[in-house]
Motif scaffolding. Structure first.
Motif, PDB file in Angstrom:
ATOM      1  N   ASN A 230       0.814  -1.212   0.000  1.00 35.38           N
ATOM      2  CA  ASN A 230       0.000   0.000   0.000  1.00 35.38           C
ATOM      3  C   ASN A 230       0.849   1.265   0.000  1.00 35.38           C
ATOM      4  N   GLN A 231       0.287   2.326  -0.570  1.00 36.39           N
ATOM      5  CA  GLN A 231       0.884   3.650  -0.488  1.00 36.39           C
ATOM      6  C   GLN A 231       0.177   4.447   0.607  1.00 36.39           C
ATOM      7  N   TYR A 232       0.953   5.135   1.405  1.00 34.36           N
ATOM      8  CA  TYR A 232       0.378   5.921   2.500  1.00 34.36           C
ATOM      9  C   TYR A 232      -0.362   7.141   1.952  1.00 34.36           C
ATOM     10  N   THR A 233      -1.571   7.356   2.446  1.00 30.60           N
ATOM     11  CA  THR A 233      -2.333   8.545   2.075  1.00 30.60           C
ATOM     12  C   THR A 233      -3.359   8.852   3.156  1.00 30.60           C
ATOM     13  N   GLN A 234      -3.618  10.133   3.351  1.00 37.25           N
ATOM     14  CA  GLN A 234      -4.690  10.553   4.239  1.00 37.25           C
ATOM     15  C   GLN A 234      -5.850  11.146   3.435  1.00 37.25           C
ATOM     16  N   SER A 235      -5.829  10.934   2.129  1.00 38.71           N
ATOM     17  CA  SER A 235      -6.901  11.411   1.267  1.00 38.71           C
ATOM     18  C   SER A 235      -8.062  10.431   1.343  1.00 38.71           C
ATOM     19  N   GLU A 236      -9.097  10.673   0.528  1.00 39.83           N
ATOM     20  CA  GLU A 236     -10.262   9.797   0.525  1.00 39.83           C
ATOM     21  C   GLU A 236      -9.924   8.391   0.036  1.00 39.83           C
ATOM     22  N   ARG A 237      -8.769   8.230  -0.593  1.00 40.89           N
ATOM     23  CA  ARG A 237      -8.371   6.899  -1.058  1.00 40.89           C
ATOM     24  C   ARG A 237      -7.995   5.974   0.098  1.00 40.89           C
ATOM     25  N   ARG A 238      -7.805   6.526   1.277  1.00 38.23           N
ATOM     26  CA  ARG A 238      -7.371   5.708   2.422  1.00 38.23           C
ATOM     27  C   ARG A 238      -8.332   4.563   2.721  1.00 38.23           C
ATOM     28  N   ILE A 239      -9.573   4.671   2.270  1.00 37.57           N
ATOM     29  CA  ILE A 239     -10.536   3.598   2.548  1.00 37.57           C
ATOM     30  C   ILE A 239     -10.301   2.371   1.684  1.00 37.57           C
ATOM     31  N   PHE A 240      -9.512   2.511   0.615  1.00 40.76           N
ATOM     32  CA  PHE A 240      -9.284   1.399  -0.294  1.00 40.76           C
ATOM     33  C   PHE A 240      -8.045   0.613   0.137  1.00 40.76           C
ATOM     34  N   VAL A 241      -8.117   0.082   1.338  1.00 40.42           N
ATOM     35  CA  VAL A 241      -6.985  -0.624   1.946  1.00 40.42           C
ATOM     36  C   VAL A 241      -6.591  -1.845   1.128  1.00 40.42           C
ATOM     37  N   PHE A 242      -7.582  -2.515   0.535  1.00 44.54           N
ATOM     38  CA  PHE A 242      -7.274  -3.750  -0.190  1.00 44.54           C
ATOM     39  C   PHE A 242      -7.078  -3.506  -1.678  1.00 44.54           C
ATOM     40  N   GLY A 244      -4.536  -0.966  -2.403  1.00 47.68           N
ATOM     41  CA  GLY A 244      -3.253  -0.285  -2.501  1.00 47.68           C
ATOM     42  C   GLY A 244      -3.095   1.026  -1.771  1.00 47.68           C
ATOM     43  N   TYR A 245      -4.041   1.411  -0.890  1.00 47.56           N
ATOM     44  CA  TYR A 245      -3.929   2.677  -0.175  1.00 47.56           C
ATOM     45  C   TYR A 245      -4.299   2.469   1.296  1.00 47.56           C
ATOM     46  N   SER A 246      -3.663   3.234   2.175  1.00 45.91           N
ATOM     47  CA  SER A 246      -4.033   3.191   3.596  1.00 45.91           C
ATOM     48  C   SER A 246      -3.226   4.216   4.377  1.00 45.91           C
ATOM     49  N   ASP A 247      -3.731   4.505   5.574  1.00 39.96           N
ATOM     50  CA  ASP A 247      -2.915   5.141   6.603  1.00 39.96           C
ATOM     51  C   ASP A 247      -3.045   4.265   7.837  1.00 39.96           C
ATOM     52  N   CYS A 248      -2.531   4.698   8.972  1.00 36.34           N
ATOM     53  CA  CYS A 248      -2.493   3.801  10.127  1.00 36.34           C
ATOM     54  C   CYS A 248      -3.882   3.393  10.593  1.00 36.34           C
ATOM     55  N   SER A 249      -4.805   4.359  10.671  1.00 34.66           N
ATOM     56  CA  SER A 249      -6.121   4.062  11.225  1.00 34.66           C
ATOM     57  C   SER A 249      -7.047   3.379  10.232  1.00 34.66           C
ATOM     58  N   SER A 250      -6.933   3.701   8.939  1.00 34.29           N
ATOM     59  CA  SER A 250      -7.798   3.034   7.967  1.00 34.29           C
ATOM     60  C   SER A 250      -7.431   1.562   7.826  1.00 34.29           C
ATOM     61  N   LEU A 251      -6.158   1.219   8.018  1.00 30.82           N
ATOM     62  CA  LEU A 251      -5.740  -0.178   7.980  1.00 30.82           C
ATOM     63  C   LEU A 251      -6.472  -0.971   9.060  1.00 30.82           C
ATOM     64  N   VAL A 252      -6.496  -0.429  10.285  1.00 35.80           N
ATOM     65  CA  VAL A 252      -7.196  -1.076  11.391  1.00 35.80           C
ATOM     66  C   VAL A 252      -8.698  -1.117  11.124  1.00 35.80           C
ATOM     67  N   TRP A 253      -9.262   0.015  10.734  1.00 35.92           N
ATOM     68  CA  TRP A 253     -10.693   0.146  10.482  1.00 35.92           C
ATOM     69  C   TRP A 253     -11.186  -0.902   9.486  1.00 35.92           C
ATOM     70  N   LYS A 254     -10.555  -0.960   8.323  1.00 38.05           N
ATOM     71  CA  LYS A 254     -11.047  -1.810   7.256  1.00 38.05           C
ATOM     72  C   LYS A 254     -10.750  -3.293   7.493  1.00 38.05           C
ATOM     73  N   CYS A 255      -9.666  -3.602   8.179  1.00 38.58           N
ATOM     74  CA  CYS A 255      -9.363  -5.007   8.466  1.00 38.58           C
ATOM     75  C   CYS A 255     -10.392  -5.600   9.427  1.00 38.58           C
ATOM     76  N   PHE A 256     -10.773  -4.849  10.468  1.00 39.08           N
ATOM     77  CA  PHE A 256     -11.786  -5.350  11.392  1.00 39.08           C
ATOM     78  C   PHE A 256     -13.164  -5.373  10.741  1.00 39.08           C
ATOM     79  N   GLU A 257     -13.435  -4.393   9.895  1.00 40.74           N
ATOM     80  CA  GLU A 257     -14.731  -4.359   9.223  1.00 40.74           C
ATOM     81  C   GLU A 257     -14.895  -5.555   8.303  1.00 40.74           C
ATOM     82  N   GLN A 258     -13.851  -5.857   7.511  1.00 33.51           N
ATOM     83  CA  GLN A 258     -13.952  -6.981   6.585  1.00 33.51           C
ATOM     84  C   GLN A 258     -13.908  -8.319   7.301  1.00 33.51           C
ATOM     85  N   ALA A 259     -13.134  -8.409   8.372  1.00 31.01           N
ATOM     86  CA  ALA A 259     -12.976  -9.686   9.069  1.00 31.01           C
ATOM     87  C   ALA A 259     -14.208 -10.051   9.891  1.00 31.01           C
TER      88      ALA A 259
END
Length: 395
Positions: A230-242, A244-259
């Protein structure tokens, strides 16, 4: 709407639109040519329909515009047929192309990508919330009944939903709405009896079923699967963790949401209001590190928050003294817990799913009333949430 409610109605609509009426099944890559005169429900149905939710005409255009805005560079590399020019040309109310054309193949590839799937899900969630709100304005108060109305609205428009409500006995319950739909003979909604039965039975079966929540390993597996991708971003793309994009909190957010289908918060300050605090770490100043004792108390999936009195960065514990997080550049990266330090220092550790110990239950992020009591103690702390900030102390 909760994450679970959104997921249920989304899976239902996808099932009846493109999933052969099988709950959880969908064809994200669906492309349907403009109907011929013999198969239209109105004189206006002369445009393409795309996606798992069967977005028609200008809705299809809006979906593609959303995907393009989320990743314009990627979109341009995929668009080999000049699709962007058609999107920018204006309304698609009469947009007709062959299903075997290069543009149709381009559309299929775009909507069947991870970004395409995510944008379809987001659009469907937004539409369902809007439709349920419309039903509320017509007097529908129960969530399951509102979802049934959203199904009518999605299939036949606002007038169809209002028409069936006009035939429904009050109160506007799921059972009464389903019974009314059976009397809607000769109309677009009532004619699809199998669809209405599938929606009704699925709402009964899945709506109030709690998400499966056991331990954090599923979230860990998802986070580790993105290592170095993934490339680090705090833009609206941060939600597309799976994708190629994320920041620290979106990684946690989306992993728990999907799991697990649970919402843990979209940023660090919100996440520390959810779940259960494993430990409040003593402030060790700049680049403070976790202790061996703290590491021994963690289980995979626990989240480590860094900051001085507030959460500014988060990492996820993955077991064996290691953690994963995305703070900058290409990531996420795996670190040794004893060696990693953050400029703001270590703050607290939180758990969003319970461990296997039944005496250590999941702590909700909101108060649940179970009765009343009288306290004679002094200096009682009043908190905003079970583990949240202290609002005041009373005697």
């Amino acid at each position: 709407m909760t994450v679970n409610e959104k997921e249920v109605i989304r899976k239902i609509i996808y099932a009846v639109e493109t999933g052969d009426q099988i709950y959880g099944q969908a064809r994200y890559d669906d492309f349907t040519e403009a109907y011929t005169e013999a198969y239209t429900n109105s004189d206006d149905e002369h445009a393409v329909t795309i996606g798992a939710g069967q977005w028609f005409a200008d809705e299809a255009r809006q979906l593609l515009m959303r995907i393009r805005s989320c990743s314009p560079d990627w979109f341009d590399t995929v668009d080999k047929a000049g699709l962007s020019a058609d999107i920018d040309a204006g309304s698609w109310d009469r947009y007709q192309i062959s299903g075997t054309s290069q543009k149709a193949e381009c559309i299929r590839k775009i909507i069947d990508s991870q970004i395409g799937h995510a944008c379809q899900d987001m659009l469907m969630d937004e539409e369902m919330e809007a439709y349920i709100h419309e039903a509320e304005e017509l007097g529908v108060t129960d969530m399951d009944a509102g979802m049934m109305c959203a199904n009518f609205r999605h299939q036949g428009g606002y007038s169809a939903m209002a028409r069936i409500l006009g035939k429904t006995l009050k109160p506007y319950s799921l059972d009464n709405l389903y019974a009314a739909s059976k009397t809607d003979t000769g109309n677009q909604v009532g004619a699809y009896t199998e669809r209405q039965t599938m929606v009704y039975e699925s709402l009964k079966k899945y709506l109030n079923k709690p998400p499966s929540v056991r331990h954090g390993q599923k979230a860990v597996d998802l986070a580790v699967s993105r290592k170095g991708k993934n490339q680090y971003t705090q833009s609206e793309r941060r939600i597309f963790v799976f994708d190629g994009y994320s920041d620290c909190s979106s990684l946690v957010w989306k992993c728990f949401e999907q799991a697990y289908g649970i919402y843990v918060g979209s940023w660090t300050g919100e996440q520390v209001e959810h779940g259960k605090m494993v430990t409040l770490c003593k402030n060790r100043g700049s680049y403070g590190r976790l202790s061996k004792e703290e590491i021994s108390r963690m289980q995979p999936g626990d989240c480590i928050y860094y900051g001085s009195g507030e959460a500014k960065h988060v990492e996820m514990y993955i077991g064996n003294g290691r953690q994963i997080g995305h703070g900058s550049g290409t990531g996420p990266t795996v670190k040794n817990c004893l060696e990693y330090g953050h400029p703001s220092g270590v703050y607290q550790i939180r758990r969003f799913v319970p461990d296997d110990n039944p005496s250590d239950p999941y702590t909700p992020d909101t108060w649940i009333a179970i009765g009343t009591a009288v306290s004679t103690a002094d200096n009682v702390n009043v908190r905003e949430t079970p583990s949240g900030d202290i609002l005041r102390t009373v005697n």
